[in-house]
Design an enzyme around this catalytic site. Structure first.
Site, PDB file in Angstrom:
ATOM      1  N   GLY A  48       0.591  -1.261   0.037  1.00 32.91           N
ATOM      2  CA  GLY A  48       0.098   0.163  -0.040  1.00 32.91           C
ATOM      3  C   GLY A  48       0.859   1.362   0.077  1.00 32.91           C
ATOM      4  N   ASP A 106      -4.821   1.812  10.708  1.00 30.67           N
ATOM      5  CA  ASP A 106      -6.202   1.522  10.886  1.00 30.67           C
ATOM      6  C   ASP A 106      -6.331   1.138  12.487  1.00 30.67           C
ATOM      7  OD1 ASP A 106      -8.846   0.731  10.711  1.00 30.67           O
ATOM      8  OD2 ASP A 106      -8.650  -0.506   9.251  1.00 30.67           O
ATOM      9  N   ASP A 162      -6.076  -0.514  -1.900  1.00 29.44           N
ATOM     10  CA  ASP A 162      -6.655  -1.313  -2.730  1.00 29.44           C
ATOM     11  C   ASP A 162      -8.085  -2.105  -1.994  1.00 29.44           C
ATOM     12  OD1 ASP A 162      -5.151  -3.147  -0.854  1.00 29.44           O
ATOM     13  OD2 ASP A 162      -6.054  -4.824  -2.075  1.00 29.44           O
TER      14      ASP A 162
HETATM   15  P1  IMP Z   1      -4.260  -2.060  10.548  1.00 35.13           P
HETATM   16  O1  IMP Z   1      -3.495  -3.595  10.657  1.00 35.13           O
HETATM   17  O2  IMP Z   1      -5.473  -2.431  11.015  1.00 35.13           O
HETATM   18  O3  IMP Z   1      -3.725  -1.035  11.026  1.00 35.13           O
HETATM   19  O4  IMP Z   1      -4.194  -2.116   9.002  1.00 35.13           O
HETATM   20  C1  IMP Z   1      -3.191  -1.810   8.180  1.00 35.13           C
HETATM   21  C2  IMP Z   1      -3.417  -2.214   6.944  1.00 35.13           C
HETATM   22  O5  IMP Z   1      -4.509  -2.514   6.396  1.00 35.13           O
HETATM   23  C3  IMP Z   1      -2.805  -1.068   6.084  1.00 35.13           C
HETATM   24  O6  IMP Z   1      -1.320  -0.992   5.844  1.00 35.13           O
HETATM   25  C4  IMP Z   1      -3.660  -1.087   4.775  1.00 35.13           C
HETATM   26  O7  IMP Z   1      -2.936  -1.664   3.934  1.00 35.13           O
HETATM   27  C5  IMP Z   1      -4.828  -1.923   5.220  1.00 35.13           C
HETATM   28  N1  IMP Z   1      -6.111  -0.895   5.339  1.00 35.13           N
HETATM   29  C6  IMP Z   1      -6.344  -0.429   6.572  1.00 35.13           C
HETATM   30  N2  IMP Z   1      -7.527   0.194   6.260  1.00 35.13           N
HETATM   31  C7  IMP Z   1      -7.746   0.390   4.813  1.00 35.13           C
HETATM   32  C8  IMP Z   1      -8.530   0.948   3.912  1.00 35.13           C
HETATM   33  O8  IMP Z   1      -9.693   1.679   4.262  1.00 35.13           O
HETATM   34  N3  IMP Z   1      -8.712   0.612   2.455  1.00 35.13           N
HETATM   35  C9  IMP Z   1      -7.400  -0.296   2.235  1.00 35.13           C
HETATM   36  N4  IMP Z   1      -6.784  -0.748   2.937  1.00 35.13           N
HETATM   37  C10 IMP Z   1      -6.692  -0.727   4.119  1.00 35.13           C
HETATM   38 MG    MG Z   2      -0.323  -1.022   3.921  1.00 30.87          MG
END
Ligand code: IMP
Ligand code: MG
Length: 182
Positions: A48, A106, A162
């Site tokens: 990403g 996120d 994505d």
């Molecule tokens: P986390 O582990 O929940 O913080 O998510 C992190 C990863 O999930 C990020 O590096 C993104 O690649 C993916 N991600 C989080 N939110 C979104 C979104 O709204 N759209 C697409 N990918 C997301």
């Molecule tokens: Mg990512």
């Protein structure tokens, strides 16, 4: 309102490329200032963060090293607690100033996994730059040193992000249309 369709879902324009570039420039200025006398090792979180990283690096005037790591947690539109390591750390990190480049924090679970692994390599310090941050979804307690734009917990695509592999090439950011929200 500009709309696009990716696979089975409709998305609407949310953040223009202009607004993204302003956020990228603000982060670049801070990094140029804070790392002027250091030689950081950047770790770009694939996939990403690739687009954010290329725009950011072009504005950095400091001497640095750049490497890539790949972890995966998202399946479709849901984050999973299980984080898979796909490409790991190869560089020698002992005593280095590490700066992680991420597209979005996120829940923070992916970043937390990487941080835990990084500290085992005994770096001098580890900081985080993320283009986007969803404060309402954040479940961890690590500090984010550079944040571009804070957004609500909507699912977004574009500028590297994505939906099931699609939409990474879009120059702006879109959010899920109201009709497709669960
Ligand atoms: P986390 O582990 O929940 O913080 O998510 C992190 C990863 O999930 C990020 O590096 C993104 O690649 C993916 N991600 C989080 N939110 C979104 C979104 O709204 N759209 C697409 N990918 C997301
Ligand atoms: Mg990512």
């Amino acid at each position: 309102m500009k709309r696009i369709k990716l696979l089975d879902k409709e998305f609407e324009i949310f953040i223009s490329n202009d607004e993204i570039q302003k956020a990228v420039s603000r982060i670049a200025e801070s990094i140029n200032r804070d790392y002027a006398d250091k030689e950081p090792l950047f770790l770009v979180m694939l996939n990403g963060a690739f687009m954010f990283a290329t725009d950011l690096f072009k504005q950095l005037k400091i001497s640095c090293d750049i490497s890539f790591v790949k972890y995966s947690s998202y399946m479709g539109m849901l984050t999973t607690e299980h984080v898979k390591k796909l490409i790991g750390i190869n560089e020698d990190m002992k005593g280095r100033n590490i700066l992680i480049i991420e597209d979005i924090v996120d829940t923070g679970i992916t970043m937390d996994t990487l941080l835990n692994e990084l500290y085992e390599h005994k770096p001098a310090d580890v900081k985080i730059a993320t283009l986007l941050f969803k404060p309402q979804a954040f479940k961890k307690s690590f500090k984010i040193n550079y944040t571009g734009i804070e957004i609500p917990s909507d699912f977004i695509v574009g500028y590297g992000l994505d939906y099931n592999g699609k939409g990474r090439n879009l120059p702006e950011i879109y959010k899920l249309g109201v009709r497709d929200k669960a």
